[in-house]
Design a protein around this motif. Structure first.
Motif, PDB file in Angstrom:
ATOM      1  N   TRP A 249     -57.440  12.987 -51.048  1.00 58.83           N
ATOM      2  CA  TRP A 249     -56.707  11.729 -51.133  1.00 58.83           C
ATOM      3  C   TRP A 249     -57.158  10.699 -50.093  1.00 58.83           C
ATOM      4  N   HIS A 250     -58.066  11.063 -49.226  1.00 59.14           N
ATOM      5  CA  HIS A 250     -58.668  10.059 -48.350  1.00 59.14           C
ATOM      6  C   HIS A 250     -59.430   9.025 -49.152  1.00 59.14           C
ATOM      7  N   ALA A 251     -59.811   9.388 -50.386  1.00 49.23           N
ATOM      8  CA  ALA A 251     -60.553   8.458 -51.234  1.00 49.23           C
ATOM      9  C   ALA A 251     -59.638   7.552 -52.036  1.00 49.23           C
ATOM     10  N   LEU A 252     -58.308   7.742 -51.948  1.00 50.31           N
ATOM     11  CA  LEU A 252     -57.385   6.864 -52.653  1.00 50.31           C
ATOM     12  C   LEU A 252     -57.356   5.498 -51.991  1.00 50.31           C
ATOM     13  N   SER A 253     -57.022   4.514 -52.807  1.00 47.14           N
ATOM     14  CA  SER A 253     -56.808   3.191 -52.228  1.00 47.14           C
ATOM     15  C   SER A 253     -55.579   3.249 -51.320  1.00 47.14           C
ATOM     16  N   PRO A 254     -55.524   2.430 -50.278  1.00 50.05           N
ATOM     17  CA  PRO A 254     -54.398   2.516 -49.325  1.00 50.05           C
ATOM     18  C   PRO A 254     -53.034   2.365 -49.995  1.00 50.05           C
ATOM     19  N   GLY A 255     -52.940   1.459 -50.941  1.00 53.32           N
ATOM     20  CA  GLY A 255     -51.655   1.264 -51.597  1.00 53.32           C
ATOM     21  C   GLY A 255     -51.231   2.465 -52.404  1.00 53.32           C
ATOM     22  N   ARG A 256     -52.158   3.034 -53.143  1.00 52.42           N
ATOM     23  CA  ARG A 256     -51.816   4.202 -53.964  1.00 52.42           C
ATOM     24  C   ARG A 256     -51.489   5.405 -53.082  1.00 52.42           C
ATOM     25  N   LEU A 257     -52.200   5.557 -51.973  1.00 50.33           N
ATOM     26  CA  LEU A 257     -51.910   6.657 -51.055  1.00 50.33           C
ATOM     27  C   LEU A 257     -50.497   6.544 -50.505  1.00 50.33           C
ATOM     28  N   GLN A 258     -50.114   5.338 -50.186  1.00 49.11           N
ATOM     29  CA  GLN A 258     -48.752   5.132 -49.663  1.00 49.11           C
ATOM     30  C   GLN A 258     -47.705   5.485 -50.709  1.00 49.11           C
ATOM     31  N   LEU A 259     -47.951   5.084 -51.962  1.00 52.68           N
ATOM     32  CA  LEU A 259     -47.007   5.405 -53.029  1.00 52.68           C
ATOM     33  C   LEU A 259     -46.884   6.912 -53.240  1.00 52.68           C
ATOM     34  N   GLU A 260     -48.003   7.611 -53.248  1.00 51.32           N
ATOM     35  CA  GLU A 260     -47.988   9.054 -53.505  1.00 51.32           C
ATOM     36  C   GLU A 260     -47.297   9.807 -52.378  1.00 51.32           C
ATOM     37  N   LEU A 261     -47.581   9.462 -51.146  1.00 52.80           N
ATOM     38  CA  LEU A 261     -46.941  10.162 -50.030  1.00 52.80           C
ATOM     39  C   LEU A 261     -45.442   9.863 -49.972  1.00 52.80           C
ATOM     40  N   HIS A 262     -45.085   8.672 -50.393  1.00 57.43           N
ATOM     41  CA  HIS A 262     -43.656   8.340 -50.429  1.00 57.43           C
ATOM     42  C   HIS A 262     -42.933   9.148 -51.510  1.00 57.43           C
ATOM     43  N   ALA A 263     -43.627   9.420 -52.614  1.00 61.07           N
ATOM     44  CA  ALA A 263     -43.007  10.153 -53.724  1.00 61.07           C
ATOM     45  C   ALA A 263     -42.951  11.644 -53.464  1.00 61.07           C
ATOM     46  N   HIS A 264     -43.777  12.175 -52.544  1.00 58.23           N
ATOM     47  CA  HIS A 264     -43.829  13.613 -52.288  1.00 58.23           C
ATOM     48  C   HIS A 264     -43.694  13.844 -50.782  1.00 58.23           C
ATOM     49  N   GLU A 265     -42.483  14.085 -50.366  1.00 61.06           N
ATOM     50  CA  GLU A 265     -42.205  14.205 -48.935  1.00 61.06           C
ATOM     51  C   GLU A 265     -42.924  15.393 -48.310  1.00 61.06           C
ATOM     52  N   ALA A 266     -42.998  16.508 -49.035  1.00 57.73           N
ATOM     53  CA  ALA A 266     -43.668  17.687 -48.475  1.00 57.73           C
ATOM     54  C   ALA A 266     -45.135  17.395 -48.203  1.00 57.73           C
ATOM     55  N   LEU A 267     -45.776  16.697 -49.120  1.00 52.30           N
ATOM     56  CA  LEU A 267     -47.173  16.342 -48.910  1.00 52.30           C
ATOM     57  C   LEU A 267     -47.322  15.357 -47.763  1.00 52.30           C
ATOM     58  N   ALA A 268     -46.347  14.480 -47.631  1.00 53.19           N
ATOM     59  CA  ALA A 268     -46.398  13.519 -46.514  1.00 53.19           C
ATOM     60  C   ALA A 268     -46.363  14.238 -45.170  1.00 53.19           C
ATOM     61  N   LYS A 269     -45.576  15.300 -45.084  1.00 50.61           N
ATOM     62  CA  LYS A 269     -45.534  16.064 -43.835  1.00 50.61           C
ATOM     63  C   LYS A 269     -46.884  16.718 -43.549  1.00 50.61           C
ATOM     64  N   HIS A 270     -47.461  17.303 -44.578  1.00 46.96           N
ATOM     65  CA  HIS A 270     -48.790  17.908 -44.396  1.00 46.96           C
ATOM     66  C   HIS A 270     -49.815  16.854 -44.001  1.00 46.96           C
ATOM     67  N   TRP A 271     -49.714  15.693 -44.609  1.00 43.71           N
ATOM     68  CA  TRP A 271     -50.672  14.629 -44.318  1.00 43.71           C
ATOM     69  C   TRP A 271     -50.550  14.186 -42.856  1.00 43.71           C
TER      70      TRP A 271
END
Length: 1850
Positions: A249-271
């Protein structure tokens, strides 16, 4: 070498293997299983039978061939192969022998590794210096020489390996996958190096992006496809999953990365955690703690950049596939290499999205890149192929215009191609230019030879690209020339030939295309590089003096050169090629037409399906239709809120914000309303507000792209379920010949390109995904078979145009008839909510008058639900036929014969000319009213496919086209056994639509391929597997069944101890005797014994990896109320509260006396089960999944029968479903169950195969109902008899019904018994003796016919037990009557049958096909079952294994299925799939059993075989871990005795060329070998002459063609004569799987390439069919060098390769033991064997005649002589005088060179007369008949009868 006219699609042979490995033929061998080996024991179509080319040597002289044609002078057929000598002398073979062969590596010291050799081989053999991909044959030669195993991988160093080294490994791995050879095996020898290798693979492109050719990029993508398909391999899985993990997900656009991490809290913690870790590492690196170069930012690491860089590369290549025309009026073209790359890359993405572990993060990246939209907006997707002939006409017009312009202007100058006379085969420079533009694109302008010359127009380029700069072309050419310079170690430099002229400038940013030249056009291609000026019609490469660089073009042949040429023609070939000079083209490729984008579009649609698949990517939970709809409308509402908040000033968007969701989701409305936005506004909305596209995306400036992204995001998509429900089930003409889905010639499928097909791999997203993939593949496989049948029918019918302009048919076919009329009779209104008619029916009228009686009878047998096909045939005109063959292409059957429409239909009813119903099974016609049909006219009422009918009507209305239903003129039927596809597809579709169809929860995850593979394993208590699961309570959270009554499983107490070596056995003897005796009840401990060193371990996931098979596998679930608890209660009553850890409590008990009659005693098991078999039985009784791998002869059937028997007695209330693949296996299994202690009234056999049961009883549904009714009458008679004996008044009324009999039981029988027991107890208390029992017993008179005395009167307890036994007999009698009561009450036969199926039967047996066909019926009947046992599970298709699990409706949403037992052998042949594309690309031949094994599901492998001699078993037991032999085959007299007349029990007999030839192909892929056929039949005749019974001999072969040939020989040589007769069976190896015989004669057929025997699974089947003798006839030099077959052939080659015979022996009286030394004689040739058989036949015939010519005394005197004549050395010595003595020594030898002419003729005629009882031994020439001509008339007739096309080989 093929001739110029041969088909290019047939690959020549890389026949003889280099040392230590077997060569394989890609295209031919991969297409064989499709139709070959499937011989079913029936007659082959005569059109496919090859007649014998000669009579045998013992035929009459006048019937023998007078001259033998020179095999070398006969032109080879298409597909002919290279000889062994040619391959042995190939330079690659010599290089392998010198550098990496096993012999070279064994030298001291071994050859040093040469990196330059790898570099040279890569460039010259693997395409490194070419613009085209390497030849299949060159790659194949390297693979079979073990280039990867012995050279590339052992010498791989991640630090020093070159690019060529890495790519060579990549190509070798791809080749192994293509040939279905295990690819990762050698990597496991150095697993520690694999991470370094994979890292090098990820970074191999760095710095070379602009240099990689397209075929290298395609090979790279293909390697990644193969890697991601190998997730079952831990070594591979650990590496490949790193590139699709969260860091991606480092290759995601910044906006899309923010949306995805906001939608998945567990992944946000890992990130965040990973970011902190990265920050610390970066800080340390900056401070120099770990070195300046040690730290690489995560976003720059190869595993993170891998997929994004591939996506960027794909988009770049995608833009260059379509090449714009360079001349006005011409059409754009497609770059074939770039197109193939794009197709493979889409396949790669589809594979990533179709597995949950790889889908999770990849789908988000693809969505962020809007890759799907980019594909659909690309030029390639929108490309439209020009009409046939339009492109050629436009190019010709352009060339003519150019030529006219130059002629008018007089501009012919030096350096330009001069115009040459057409008669000399020379082309104008305009033609050259066009060839340069078009030839490299589509391969239509290829030439055989090439030359170099100056060319090109001033200021222009001769390349195929219109806008590519000359500098780029020059650089490309310079690179190619430079690549040919340098030192070549051990390798002759390859020429830069016509292949290199294909411009691959796309890789460097250009737009040129890759040449795809048909191999036949380059046969014998010559390279003529030279410099020259002036006209050079050859393919020129040269510097133009006035040109702007290097010009390229195609022209004529190189030997027609212009007068101004300065270049000298040169021919280059391999200096050391030895007959195998590399052809410039790839002979492995089929002729292909111009590339199209159809496959690309279909792959894009498949990608779209998986992009929007209804599943939660992160949890794996499937989404229902409601979930998908809710999420969609929530997204639409969010968009409306955004528009309302930020865009309300835009009127159209304000309207959109206030509209209903149904209006917003419509594409047209959405596009219309969004069109009001300016480009900047649209960019702001899509990229910044909605964040659907990254702001830095290069496509972001394209307004149309942004609009399409926005519209596709919010439009409503149709679910795949809706699409499937509206899909016609019958194939039409469009699907039948769609080569992107169904390759035209499956036998040619080489795996070179992608296909628009789903794949069956290890994992599936959801059950719906599983069903959908199987639905499509099963439908396409059925379509392929239908297509073959249609092609056969069209070829036989011979359609032509009559004088009245109507289509007539000159021929006829068994399976087709012309239509007299067709009329649609009813179209019903659609059902509510549907857009198609509810039903469409029609009447079809045919005339059966022209048919023969037997064929007419077949048509008259048509019945309801049979599927027919309606065809419209319009023969093509001469011009159309010529156009179909234009450009060397081979038209398909539809084009060749003018097939226009194909529609399927289903028979509703059949009526004769009198209108009377035929074959009615609905009850409308009573059985006694059935009469023969009237006349020859037949009217068939058929039901059409309503979905297809609606599609056709819509098409007619839209395009004003003709009505297909008014054009039908031919009706085709198919064989009933092959025509059940529609019912199976309906069952699959019903499962997709049935929300209540659920897999048992305990099996769900394992079935889909996720989680712990052992989670569903049946666990025997007290084992390690059960102990590991104690925390969760066993399978499904339930407690295992601790106490199991094994009944008669064990034969004695010692057997129990031997069966449980991992437990300490404690006996509780309640048998009343001094020692424990059967039956035994076993109580397992709750805990496993403490692990000790050397103790047996539990069966692992792969027993081949374990040291020894473990004692226990299984899972457990509670028995529930339906399982008997008596065992547990009894065990609990013992002295101890329960078994200690690691201890078994085994209770020996006395079973209750079942009654006084002998028939009351249960039938007992006599098999002494091995410990592993007992482990399988114990596991199978426990709830859960039990996997049993059964090698050949290990008792799979006996184990399955015992599992069902034990299960029945432990859980009598449960019902078991028994499934097998074949009727034969099911009947064998069912017959053994009938012999066990399971009442026959509880057994039911469904399906057509019931009639083949070897029993007088009828176990079908109707038969069981009749048996129950008959049994009812018998029991009521017994009741009446008892009533009379008891003095009951009106005894007849008591036995009138089952209900009255029940009252009689309660009032008179049970009451008397209770009084009796009470009286006996009182008498015993009063001191009475045993005699009181006999006095008081109330039923003494009834049991007067039982064995007497009924009561012995010696022991009170024994007599009382006998009384209880009598009472049990009565109780059983009345219990049976109670079960018959339902059949008494139900008056209709159908109701009785249904009750029997759903309630009465406890064990229901059927084939998997029957289960799939009747699923809907089972659901309607409320069919229920608790256990599923499936034998032959490795031979059953995935979907046919899955459907039997769902034949019932769940209880409260939960499946009641408690046990699944799968028994099979994945080391034997898989399910049969006829189309090789579906088998190899889609893995349709994968069974569920094999997939579970690949997943690592624990299994029990049976480890002792009892079929074959130990020496025979060693030929195949190397394939299994620790497969031993049972004592029976080690000590049995039959197994220790020698085979009379044969020196050895098995032998490989080398068969040289016979009559100058080895294998032959009278029909392509219909392989035959006359020499082997004659030798095998002669050996059979020899055995029969020695007295071997014919039923103990089977003849097997590996190909259908050879089977047909052997049958012909047998019919001519043996069948007419009783002294020989026919063998038990002549069959292919595939069809003989599951069968066995004492003696097997095996013909391997092939002499040029190993063929499909290279599949070790087929070898295992072939070697494991014989019990006592196996004699293999084949070409020793070929098979001995095959790497995969070496473990078997090493043993075969230890013995002489000439048939070793022993004289003086006869079957039945041979005292010789197997190991006894013996003198033997060798048969050196087929002619010698024929002469021997002739001599023995002569002597036996003469002896028999002489014996009948004398009186009885004289006959008595002659008996010793007759015996000596059959057993002594005379017959063998009579064959001649030459002697070859075997290694055991001896003076007497075997004569081999006597003239066989006159003796053979006499023997043949005498044998014939003897068979008819004649005494005359005089030879009468001319009365014989050769097999050569025997089938001529029959062949001619059968070819007209329509028995099918030539059988293709497996």
């Amino acid at each position: 070498m093929t001739t110029e006219g041969d088909k290019a699609g047939h690959i020549e042979s890389d026949e003889q293997q280099p040392a230590g490995h077997g060569a394989e033929l890609a295209a031919q061998e991969e297409g064989l299983v499709a139709a070959g080996e499937g011989g079913d024991g029936g007659e082959e179509p005569a059109a496919k039978k090859a007649r014998l080319s000669s009579a045998p040597k013992f035929a009459p002289k006048q019937l023998q061939v007078k001259s033998i044609p020179d095999a070398q002078s006969t032109p080879k057929q298409p597909g002919s192969l290279l000889t062994v000598a040619e391959i042995v002398t190939d330079k690659l073979t010599r290089i392998a022998r010198k550098n990496w062969s096993n012999a070279a590596r064994s030298r001291d010291p071994p050859p040093a590794f040469k990196p330059k050799l790898v570099w040279s081989i890569y460039r010259d053999e693997l395409g490194g210096a070419s613009m085209r991909s390497p030849s299949f044959k060159r790659v194949m030669l390297l693979e079979v020489s073990q280039y990867l195993e012995n050279y590339l991988w052992p010498n791989f160093d991640p630090e020093t390996a070159t690019f060529e080294h890495v790519m060579s490994i990549v190509l070798m791995v791809n080749e192994k996958f293509r040939e279905n050879v295990p690819a990762w095996t050698c990597f496991h020898t150095r697993e520690e190096a694999f991470p370094g290798f994979f890292k090098r693979v990820l970074s191999v492109k760095e710095g070379r992006e602009e240099k990689l050719r397209l075929h290298e990029r395609t090979a790279y993508v293909l390697f990644m496809i193969r890697s991601f398909q190998s997730l079952e391999d831990e070594m591979v899985r650990s590496q490949v999953l790193r590139v699709v993990s969260l860091p991606l997900w480092h290759a995601l656009s910044p906006g899309r990365l923010q949306l995805e991490l906001h939608a998945h809290e567990a992944l946000a913690k890992h990130w965040k955690a990973a970011a902190k870790k990265e920050a610390k590492a970066a800080k340390k690196a900056k401070a120099g703690v770990e070195g300046e170069n040690a730290y690489v930012p995560m976003a720059q690491r190869p595993e993170v950049r891998f997929l994004p860089s591939l996506l960027d590369e794909f988009v770049a290549v995608l833009d260059k596939v379509v090449i714009p025309p360079t001349d006005p009026g011409c059409f754009p073209k497609l770059n074939r290499a770039a197109l193939q790359y794009c197709e493979r890359f889409l396949e790669f993405l589809i594979d990533l999205l179709s597995q949950l572990p790889t889908r999770r993060f990849v789908r988000t990246l693809l969505d962020d890149r809007a890759l799907l939209v980019k594909c659909r907006m690309s030029k390639l997707f929108k490309y439209t192929s020009p009409p046939p002939g339009a492109a050629e006409a436009a190019e010709a017009a352009a060339r003519a215009a150019k030529a006219a312009a130059r002629a008018a202007a007089g501009t012919a100058t030096t350096g330009k191609l001069g115009k040459q006379p057409a008669s000399n085969g020379q082309a104008s420079d305009g033609e050259d230019a066009a060839a340069g533009e078009g030839g490299a694109v589509d391969g239509s302008e290829e030439r055989e030879e090439s030359g170099d010359g100056d060319g090109g127009e001033p200021g222009g380029s001769g390349s195929s690209s219109g806008d590519e700069s000359d500098a780029e072309v020059d650089a490309e050419a310079s690179e190619q020339e430079g690549g040919e310079v340098g030192e070549r170690m051990d390798v002759e430099p390859e020429t830069a030939t016509a292949d290199d002229a294909a411009n691959d400038a796309v890789a460097n940013g250009g737009e040129a295309a890759d040449a795809a030249q048909p191999s036949s056009a380059r046969e014998g291609a010559q390279v003529a590089p030279g410099r020259g000026q002036g006209g050079s019609p050859g393919r020129g490469r040269g510097r133009g003096r006035r040109g702007q660089g290097r010009g390229r073009g195609h022209g004529g042949r190189a030997d027609h050169r212009g007068p101004g040429s300065r270049g000298q023609r040169r021919r280059r070939s391999h200096a050391q090629g030895g007959g195998m000079a590399r052809k410039e083209g790839d002979q492995g490729r089929r002729p292909v037409g111009k590339p199209t984008n159809m496959l690309f579009r279909q792959l894009v649609d498949l990608l779209a399906y998986y992009m929007s698949f209804p599943i939660n990517d992160h949890t794996g939970e499937p989404l229902t239709d409601d979930d998908v709809t809710t999420a969609h409308y929530e997204k639409v509402c969010q968009f409306q809120r955004l528009c309302f908040k930020h865009w309300s000033k835009v009127e159209s968007l304000h309207e959109l914000a206030l509209s209903n969701c149904g209006a917003v989701e419509q594409r047209d409305n959405l596009r219309r309303q969004l069109s009001a936005l300016s480009p900047d506004q649209l960019h702001h909305m899509v990229c910044q507000q909605l964040r659907l596209v990254g702001e830095d995306d290069p496509w972001g400036a394209d307004t149309a792209f942004l609009m399409e992204v926005l519209v596709s995001t919010y439009e409503r998509r149709r679910s795949q379920r809706e699409v499937v429900n509206e899909m016609p089930l019958y194939p039409t003409e469009g699907l039948l010949w769609d080569e992107s889905q169904i390759p035209a010639s499956s036998e040619h499928y080489t795996g070179e390109g992608a296909l628009a097909l789903p794949k069956l791999n290890l994992q599936f997203l959801t059950v719906h995904d599983y069903l959908l993939r199987n639905f499509h593949l099963f439908r396409l496989e059925a379509t392929y078979e239908i297509r073959e049948d249609i092609a056969d029918v069209l070829g036989r019918m011979g359609a032509y145009w009559g004088d009245d302009d109507r289509v007539r048919f000159a021929g006829w076919a068994r399976m087709a008839l012309p239509l007299n009329s067709f009329k649609i009779t009813e179209v019903r209104k659609p059902n509510v909510g549907e857009a198609k008619p509810a039903a469409v029916t029609a009447n079809v009228v045919i005339d059966t008058r022209p048919l023969r009686g037997d064929v007419r009878a077949e048509w008259d047998e048509l019945k309801q639900h049979d599927v027919l096909f309606l065809l419209t045939v319009r023969p093509p005109t001469a011009a159309a036929a010529a156009a179909a063959f234009a450009d060397g292409r081979e038209p398909n059957a539809a084009e060749k014969h003018g097939l226009v429409y194909v529609r399927g239909c289903e028979v509703v009813e059949v009526r004769d000319e009198g209108g009377r119903l035929m074959n009615d099974f609905t009850g409308r016609v009573r059985r006694d009213e059935v009469k023969p049909p009237e006349g020859f006219g037949r009217t068939l009422a058929v039901a059409l496919d309503t979905a297809q009918y609606q599609i056709d009507m819509n098409t007619m209305a839209k395009h004003k086209s003709e009505d297909p239903y008014s054009t039908f003129n031919l009706l085709m039927r198919r064989k009933p056994k092959e025509n059940n596809f529609k019912a199976v597809l309906e069952s699959i579709r019903d499962l997709m639509n049935d929300e209540t169809a659920v897999i048992p929860p305990w099996l769900h995850d394992v079935f889909l391929g996720y989680g712990d593979p052992a989670a569903a394993q049946a666990r025997v208590p007290g084992t390690a597997a059960a102990a590991a699961d104690d925390d969760v309570g066993g399978v499904g959270g339930e407690t295992p069944l601790r106490t199991v009554d094994f009944g008669d499983t064990f034969l004695d107490a010692e057997h129990v101890v031997d069966a449980f070596p991992q437990f300490k056995v404690n006996f509780v003897n309640r048998s009343g005797g001094p020692k424990p005796v059967p039956p035994f009840r076993v109580t397992f401990p709750t805990e496993a014994a403490p692990a000790t060193e050397g103790a047996p371990s539990a069966s692992g996931a792969d027993s081949t990896a374990a040291g020894a098979p473990a004692p226990s596998v299984s899972a457990a679930e509670p028995g529930g109320a339906e399982c008997s608890a008596s065992g547990a209660a009894t065990a609990a009553a013992g002295a101890s509260p329960g078994p200690a850890p690691g201890e078994l409590v085994v209770e020996s008990y006395v079973p209750p006396d079942p009654g006084p009659y002998p028939q009351d005693q249960p039938r007992r098991n006599a098999v002494r089960f091995t410990p592993i078999q007992v482990e399988a039985i114990a596991a199978g009784v426990q709830p859960g999944l039990t996997m049993v791998v059964g090698p050949p002869g290990t008792g799979k059937t006996d184990t399955a029968v015992q599992i069902m028997t034990v299960l029945y007695h432990n859980c009598p209330g449960q019902r078991t479903l028994l499934i097998t693949h074949s009727n034969q296996a099911l009947n064998d299994l069912f017959s053994k169950i009938m012999e066990r202690d399971v009442p026959e009234r509880y057994l039911l056999r469904l399906g057509m195969g019931e009639a083949e049961l070897d029993t007088e009883q009828d176990f079908s549904r109707v038969g069981r109902v009749n048996a129950m009714l008959a049994r009812r009458l018998e029991l009521l008679a017994e009741v009446e008899k008892m009533a009379r004996q008891l003095g009951v008044p009106e005894a007849e009324s008591v036995a009138y019904t089952c209900e009255t009999a029940g009252y009689f039981w309660l009032i008179h029988v049970l009451a008397r018994w209770e009084k009796f027991t009470a009286a006996v107890e009182r008498a015993r208390a009063g001191g009475a003796g045993p005699a009181v029992i006999s006095e008081l017993f109330p039923f003494k008179e009834y049991f007067s016919d039982a064995p007497q005395p009924l009561f012995a009167g010696r022991d009170f307890d024994q007599d009382m037990e006998r009384a209880r036994g009598c009472f049990r007999h009565l109780r059983t009698l009345f219990q049976e009557l109670e079960e018959c009561r339902a059949f008494e009450m139900l008056k209709g036969q159908a109701d009785r049958v249904n009750y029997l199926s759903t309630k009465q039967a406890k064990i229901v047996a059927m084939t998997c096909t029957h289960a799939a066909l009747k699923r809907r019926e089972f659901l309607q009947l409320a069919f229920k079952y608790d256990n599923l046992l499936m034998e032959e599970a490795a031979q059953i298709l995935e979907i046919e294994t899955f459907i039997p699990m769902l034949l019932q409706k769940p209880d409260d949403g939960v499946s009641r299925l408690k046990r699944v037992v799968l028994i099979g052998d994945h080391h034997q042949l898989p399910p049969v799939v006829k189309n090789q594309a579906f088998q190899k690309y889609s893995h349709l031949d994968q069974s569920l059993f094999t997939r579970f094994i690949r997943l690592g599901t624990p299994y029990v492998q049976l480890n002792a075989q009892g079929r074959a001699r130990p020496s025979l078993a060693r030929l195949y037991n190397w394939r299994y871990k620790a497969l031993g032999d049972l004592p029976a085959v080690q000590q049995g007299p039959a197994f220790r005795a020698a085979n009379p007349g044969f020196a050895f029990d098995f032998q490989l007999v080398d068969v040289p060329d016979y009559l100058g030839r080895g294998e032959s192909e009278p029909v392509p892929y219909f392989y035959q070998n006359l020499g082997e056929a004659e030798y095998v039949v002669a050996a059979y005749m020899f055995m029969r002459l020695l007295g071997y019974p014919a039923h103990k001999i089977s003849i097997l072969t590996t190909y259908n063609g050879q089977k047909a040939l052997i049958r012909d020989v047998v019919e001519q040589r043996c069948a007419p004569y009783p002294m020989f007769g026919r063998p038990h069976r002549i069959a292919t190896v595939d069809k003989y799987q599951g069968a066995q015989n004492d003696y097997i004669l095996l013909s391997l057929v092939r002499t040029r390439t190993v063929g499909h025997l290279r599949d070790v699974r087929r070898l295992v089947v072939a070697m494991s069919r014989a019990r006592l003798g196996l004699y293999v006839f084949g070409r020793k030099d070929l098979f001995a060098n095959c790497y995969e077959l070496q473990p078997t052939f090493r043993q075969l080659l230890v013995r002489p390769i000439q048939l070793a015979l022993v004289k003086g022996e006869s079957y039945g009286v041979c005292p010789r033991g197997l190991e006894d030394p013996v003198q033997y004689d060798l048969i050196p040739s087929i002619e010698a064997m024929s002469a021997l058989v002739a001599a023995i036949t002569n002597e036996q015939v003469a002896t028999a005649v002489a014996l009948q010519s004398y009186e009885q005394p004289q006959q008595t005197q002659q008996e010793p002589a007759a015996e000596a004549g059959t057993q002594g050395p005379g017959p063998i010595e009579a064959a001649g005088e030459k002697v070859e003595t075997g290694p055991h020594g001896g003076d007497a030898g075997l004569a081999v060179d006597a003239a066989a002419g006159a003796a053979s003729a006499a023997s043949t005629d005498v044998a014939e007369r003897l068979s008819t009882g004649g005494m005359d031994v005089e030879n009468k020439p001319g009365e014989g008949k050769t097999a050569e001509g025997s089938k001529a008339a029959e062949t001619g007739v059968r070819s007209q009868e329509g028995e099918g096309t030539a059988a293709m080989e497996e």
